[in-house]
Structure formats: C-alpha cells, structure tokens
Design an enzyme around this catalytic site. Structure first.
Site, PDB file in Angstrom:
ATOM      1  N   ASN A 260      18.072  -9.883 -23.006  1.00 21.22           N
ATOM      2  CA  ASN A 260      17.681  -8.772 -22.136  1.00 21.22           C
ATOM      3  C   ASN A 260      16.672  -9.156 -21.059  1.00 21.22           C
ATOM      4  OD1 ASN A 260      19.509  -7.222 -23.452  1.00 21.22           O
ATOM      5  ND2 ASN A 260      18.013  -6.160 -24.754  1.00 21.22           N
TER       6      ASN A 260
ATOM      7  N   ASP B 176      26.790  -1.065 -25.165  1.00 17.81           N
ATOM      8  CA  ASP B 176      26.992  -0.390 -26.448  1.00 17.81           C
ATOM      9  C   ASP B 176      27.079   1.117 -26.279  1.00 17.81           C
ATOM     10  OD1 ASP B 176      26.872  -2.805 -27.774  1.00 17.81           O
ATOM     11  OD2 ASP B 176      24.685  -2.720 -27.924  1.00 17.81           O
TER      12      ASP B 176
ATOM     13  N   ASP C 109      16.368  -1.619 -31.241  1.00 16.45           N
ATOM     14  CA  ASP C 109      17.332  -2.659 -31.631  1.00 16.45           C
ATOM     15  C   ASP C 109      17.008  -3.289 -32.981  1.00 16.45           C
ATOM     16  OD1 ASP C 109      18.510  -2.194 -29.196  1.00 16.45           O
ATOM     17  OD2 ASP C 109      17.586  -3.900 -28.206  1.00 16.45           O
TER      18      ASP C 109
HETATM   19  N1  EPU Z   1      18.042   7.009 -19.984  1.00 11.26           N
HETATM   20  C1  EPU Z   1      18.261   8.141 -19.247  1.00 11.26           C
HETATM   21  N2  EPU Z   1      18.447   8.012 -17.894  1.00 11.26           N
HETATM   22  C2  EPU Z   1      18.431   6.789 -17.266  1.00 11.26           C
HETATM   23  C3  EPU Z   1      18.192   5.640 -18.029  1.00 11.26           C
HETATM   24  C4  EPU Z   1      18.005   5.765 -19.392  1.00 11.26           C
HETATM   25  O1  EPU Z   1      18.300   9.250 -19.791  1.00 11.26           O
HETATM   26  O2  EPU Z   1      18.607   6.758 -16.032  1.00 11.26           O
HETATM   27  C5  EPU Z   1      17.895   7.118 -21.447  1.00 11.26           C
HETATM   28  C6  EPU Z   1      19.078   6.459 -22.175  1.00 11.26           C
HETATM   29  O3  EPU Z   1      20.177   7.343 -22.287  1.00 11.26           O
HETATM   30  C7  EPU Z   1      18.492   6.103 -23.517  1.00 11.26           C
HETATM   31  C8  EPU Z   1      17.028   5.804 -23.180  1.00 11.26           C
HETATM   32  O4  EPU Z   1      16.773   6.376 -21.887  1.00 11.26           O
HETATM   33  O5  EPU Z   1      18.546   7.213 -24.375  1.00 11.26           O
HETATM   34  C9  EPU Z   1      16.694   4.324 -23.177  1.00 11.26           C
HETATM   35  O6  EPU Z   1      17.392   3.684 -22.149  1.00 11.26           O
HETATM   36  P1  EPU Z   1      16.805   2.435 -21.384  1.00 11.26           P
HETATM   37  O7  EPU Z   1      17.084   2.600 -19.941  1.00 11.26           O
HETATM   38  O8  EPU Z   1      15.382   2.220 -21.796  1.00 11.26           O
HETATM   39  O9  EPU Z   1      17.657   1.266 -22.008  1.00 11.26           O
HETATM   40  P2  EPU Z   1      18.643   0.260 -21.273  1.00 11.26           P
HETATM   41  O10 EPU Z   1      17.991  -0.368 -20.111  1.00 11.26           O
HETATM   42  O11 EPU Z   1      19.973   0.911 -21.080  1.00 11.26           O
HETATM   43  C10 EPU Z   1      17.790  -1.786 -22.658  1.00 11.26           C
HETATM   44  C11 EPU Z   1      18.438  -2.840 -23.506  1.00 11.26           C
HETATM   45  C12 EPU Z   1      18.870  -2.241 -24.823  1.00 11.26           C
HETATM   46  C13 EPU Z   1      17.653  -1.658 -25.521  1.00 11.26           C
HETATM   47  C14 EPU Z   1      16.955  -0.641 -24.602  1.00 11.26           C
HETATM   48  C15 EPU Z   1      15.682  -0.088 -25.184  1.00 11.26           C
HETATM   49  C16 EPU Z   1      19.425  -4.264 -21.851  1.00 11.26           C
HETATM   50  C17 EPU Z   1      20.646  -4.814 -21.234  1.00 11.26           C
HETATM   51  N3  EPU Z   1      19.590  -3.360 -22.807  1.00 11.26           N
HETATM   52  O12 EPU Z   1      18.809  -0.807 -22.430  1.00 11.26           O
HETATM   53  O13 EPU Z   1      19.362  -3.311 -25.608  1.00 11.26           O
HETATM   54  O14 EPU Z   1      18.052  -1.017 -26.715  1.00 11.26           O
HETATM   55  O15 EPU Z   1      16.656  -1.250 -23.340  1.00 11.26           O
HETATM   56  O16 EPU Z   1      14.766  -1.088 -25.424  1.00 11.26           O
HETATM   57  O17 EPU Z   1      18.318  -4.669 -21.524  1.00 11.26           O
HETATM   58  C18 EPU Z   1      20.789  -4.428 -27.092  1.00 11.26           C
HETATM   59  O18 EPU Z   1      20.308  -5.492 -26.671  1.00 11.26           O
HETATM   60  O19 EPU Z   1      21.554  -4.361 -28.094  1.00 11.26           O
HETATM   61  C19 EPU Z   1      20.458  -3.173 -26.413  1.00 11.26           C
HETATM   62  C20 EPU Z   1      21.132  -2.032 -26.616  1.00 11.26           C
END
Ligand code: EPU
Length: 436
Positions: free
Chosen positions: A19, A111, A300
């Site tokens: 990530n 995911d 995670d």
């Molecule tokens: N959210 C919103 N609106 C947005 C963006 C996010 O409502 O515009 C919500 C999402 O629906 C979710 C929450 O905020 O409920 C968290 O989302 P976030 O944006 O923080 O996560 P992400 O950037 O989509 C990254 C990691 C995930 C990890 C999360 C939390 C990457 C590629 N993915 O996801 O990693 O769980 O941060 O730390 O960096 C994994 O590696 O298996 C994985 C899922």
C-alpha cells in the site's frame, strides 16, 4: 491445498509495503526524471499499477527488488481498462492533470468490503479546480486553468482520498491544507519519496497535512517501507500454529497496537534489531478489538487475528469501524467449526458511522472451537490470509480456490510458508470443462 497441524518455525523476510509501493509508482508520474524504488514487492497489485503507468507512457525496468520508472512525457493521459482492477487508477488524476491538464482513468476494483465510494477523492480534487465526471468505464477529469491549493476537510480520514489530494497538491498553485487527513505509515512513506523529489509537505498536529505546491519535481530513489500487513500475517501464523517465527523487517513503530493485542491474547514477541520474533506464550484467551484509522488497530489485521480468537478461551469481540462489510468470511470460518456471530450493533467502545444502518460490522467469537479443514473460495485478499491461517490450524486437508487474489498482496506466499514448515501446495484444479 493445505494439511493443517504443523507448527510454523523459522525466519521470513517481509516484502516492501503493497500500500506504499503502488502509490509511489503513481507519484513517479509527477516528474519527467527517473524514480527508483528498492524493496519493491513483485505482487499482483504492483503488476496492475505497472500496466497503468505503461499505458500513460512510462518506461519500467525491474531487476530483483528494484524498479525504475521513467515517464519523460505522458504519451496518453487516458487509460480505459486494465487487465485486472485495483484501487490505484484514481490516484493518477492529480499527476496527469498537472502534466497534461486532462485525464481519464478506469473504474476502480480491489476488495469488495462494502460500497467503497470515491466521493472524498472527487470533492477534494474539485475544490482544487478539477472538473470530474464519472462515466460508465471510468473517471474523466480536466483542469483547464490548472490545479490550485484549497482547504480540504475530510469527514473521515480516508487513506486513498488523502493520498489523492497530496499527489494533486504537490504541483498545484499555492497551498493545500488537508484537515482530518489519514496518517498511515504508508502515506508518510509516500510523503518521504515526494520530499526527495522536491515537494514541500508539512505534518501538523491533529491530522493536518499542508502542501505548498512547487513548479516541478525531480527524480529520486527511495526504499519502500516493510509491509506491516505481511508482518502481522506471519505473527498470527506463529501464534496460531504454536510455532516461532522471526519476522525480518517487522518494525515495532508500525505495529504498536497489534503488539498489544498479540500479548493480550497470549502471544509474545521480542523486538530485535532488524525484526520481531513471535510465538505463543500461554493458552490463548479472548479479547475485544476495535479497528480504526492509524494509529488504531488496522482493519486489515482483523482477518488474520480472528482464526486465533476461535482458539482462545472465552468470548472475543471485534468491532469493524472502517468497512461496513468486512465479515463475509465468517461463514467460511463457521463452516470449519468456529462459533462466530455477527451483529449490526456497534459492540466494544465507539458508536461508529455504521451505527443504525443495519451493516453486520461487529463479531462475537466464542472459543475455543476445533477447526476442521474443508473447501472454500477466497473472498478478498486479507480474508484469503485468514483462510490460510485457519487451514493451518485445522485438522485434515483444506482446499482454498481463487488464491490469485492472495497473490495480489503477498509475494510467493506458498513457497514462504513451505519454508516455515507448512504443508501447502499450489495446484491447478481440473474441472470437467477445463481446457488444461
Ligand atoms: N470512503 C468514503 N469515501 C471516499 C473514500 C473512502 O466513504 O471517497 C470510505 C470507504 O468506503 C471505507 C473507508 O472510507 O469505508 C476507508 O477507506 P480508505 O479510503 O481509507 O481506504 P482505501 O484507500 O480504499 C486503503 C488500503 C486498504 C486499507 C484501507 C484502510 C490501499 C490500496 N488500500 O484503502 O487496504 O484497508 O486503506 O487502511 O492502500 C488491503 O491492503 O487489503 C486493503 C484493503
């Protein structure tokens, strides 16, 4: 195919953080000079991101764990589809707008853990002067006047939206201030690379990140931080199988909340100069855990932890506050003999933003329950790791299908587990209509 019952013992070296790596590959699009990343993880997710960068005109060379990305010109700021999907393409909007004034990126994958909207990404970039429309095959953006600084206040510290805003702000005119920003270690690692490239990024108290836009960024070299999700996965494997694993590269500062949980359930660890050794100290006992944004207990980490909690005496409670739908895997674990019930109420401490919407986001685990191997399909990356851990402590043979999803985040997981003593092999299952 996994035959359970073996203790996992030995040393394992963890890869560079998935990530952080993919975000750094996108950051390389901000300069026409070379960006070199070492400790680069050769996993499915970075392969998808490499395909994305290539479609914009990047030249990539990979040797061992080093990748060099060079994008002298953005040949084409439009990518409509990739062979597979992940969460990364939308992060390229800022760099592409900075260099070309327009961009199109494909719809996101990754995911299925709930709805996962990108409203915060879109509203932040829009406040900075971008015009963004969501089309059937992706996001179309333009910034005819260029991007400018803005004050962005996130209702929730989203990792992706924080990264997107930073990547857009480093070359924007003026200052951008992000309030309630996510401050995960992987984001700080991306910031370190951007600083080396010439960016001006400040970290304030109370989740404030401020970025002064600069005229241009230059090439740089950076070593990617170790993957803390891999570290936790191997720690859980050691404790679950009653073995002892030296997790080389695991860093205490990235794992503080996990280390507390590991000790509270009956695991133990010793912090060494270049890693952490994990083992089981006593019979496991139940705990309560609430996932949260960093520095809280990472979402995670709950999947690798839950199979251990099925082996713990008493009741454990896990409250998932980041994703509304991250307990789908409970069905697979219950089918193996676990006793887990999911609830839509916020259990543990905080009433989270999912309270009252009916999402089953709290789990109560009663243990210990013996697990019996069976057949299951991988639902998502971390649930896949959960299935591996459960299979390793179960009696009999487990067959897990769809393991390419696990390859998206873990390098050569079967070979590395075998080296630790696991009875695991990767097979191609022949079906009646298989062409193989
Ligand atoms: N959210 C919103 N609106 C947005 C963006 C996010 O409502 O515009 C919500 C999402 O629906 C979710 C929450 O905020 O409920 C968290 O989302 P976030 O944006 O923080 O996560 P992400 O950037 O989509 C990254 C990691 C995930 C990890 C999360 C939390 C990457 C590629 N993915 O996801 O990693 O769980 O941060 O730390 O960096 C994994 O590696 O298996 C994985 C899922």
């Amino acid at each position: 195919m996994i035959r359970g019952g073996k203790k996992l013992t030995g040393r394992v070296r963890i890869s560079g953080a998935k990530n952080a790596a993919s975000k750094m590959m996108v950051a390389s699009l901000l300069t026409d000079e070379k960006v070199t990343l070492t400790h680069f993880p050769r996993i499915g997710d970075t392969a998808i991101t490499a395909e994305l960068c290539k479609s914009f005109g990047s030249k990539l060379s990979i040797s061992g764990e080093t990748i060099t990305i060079h994008t002298p010109t953005i040949v084409n700021p439009v990518a409509h589809s990739l062979s597979r999907r992940n969460r990364i393409p939308i992060l390229a909007l800022g760099p592409l707008l900075a260099r070309c004034g327009k961009a199109e990126v494909p719809i996101l994958g990754g995911d299925k853990l709930g709805h996962r909207p990108v409203d915060l990404h879109v509203s932040a970039l829009t406040a900075m002067g971008a015009r963004i429309t969501e089309e059937t095959n992706g996001y179309r953006a333009s910034a005819p006047q260029g991007l400018h600084g803005a004050k962005i206040i996130f209702p929730f510290p989203s990792v992706g939206a924080t990264e997107n805003t930073i990547l857009a702000a480093v070359l924007a005119k003026g200052t951008t201030v992000i309030c309630n920003a996510a401050i995960e270690p992987e984001i700080l690692d991306v910031i370190k690379l951007l600083q080396k490239m010439g960016a001006i990024i400040g970290l304030g108290a109370n989740r404030v990140i401020s970025i002064d836009g600069v005229e241009r960024l230059r090439g740089a070299a950076h070593e990617i931080m170790p993957d803390r999700n891999e570290a936790v996965s191997f720690a859980c494997l050691a404790i679950a199988t009653n073995g002892k694993i030296t997790v080389e590269g695991a860093r205490q500062e990235d794992l503080i909340t996990f280390l507390n949980a590991a000790r509270r359930i009956g695991g133990e660890y010793e912090v060494m100069r270049k890693g952490i050794v994990f083992w089981r100290e006593r019979a496991l006992t139940g705990i309560e855990v609430e996932t949260d944004a960093h520095p809280g207990f990472m979402t995670d980490w709950q999947q690798p932890l839950v199979p251990l909690l099925t082996q713990a005496k008493g009741i454990s409670v896990v409250h998932e506050t980041i994703y509304e739908d991250r307990f789908g895997y409970v069905r697979d674990l219950n089918a193996m003999g676990a006793n887990i019930k999911v609830f839509s109420k916020c259990l543990v401490e905080v009433q989270c933003r999912f309270n009252g919407y009916g999402f089953e986001h709290s789990a109560v685990i009663s243990g210990p329950t013996p697990l019996i191997g069976g057949k299951s399909a991988v639902r998502d990356l971390r649930a896949g790791m959960m299935q591996i851990i459960a299979a390793l402590i179960a009696s009999g043979v487990s067959t897990i299908t769809g393991v390419e999803e696990i390859d998206r985040g873990y390098y050569a997981i079967d070979a590395r587990l075998r080296a630790l003593g696991a009875d695991i092999k990767r097979v191609v299952l022949k079906t009646s209509n298989s062409k193989l």
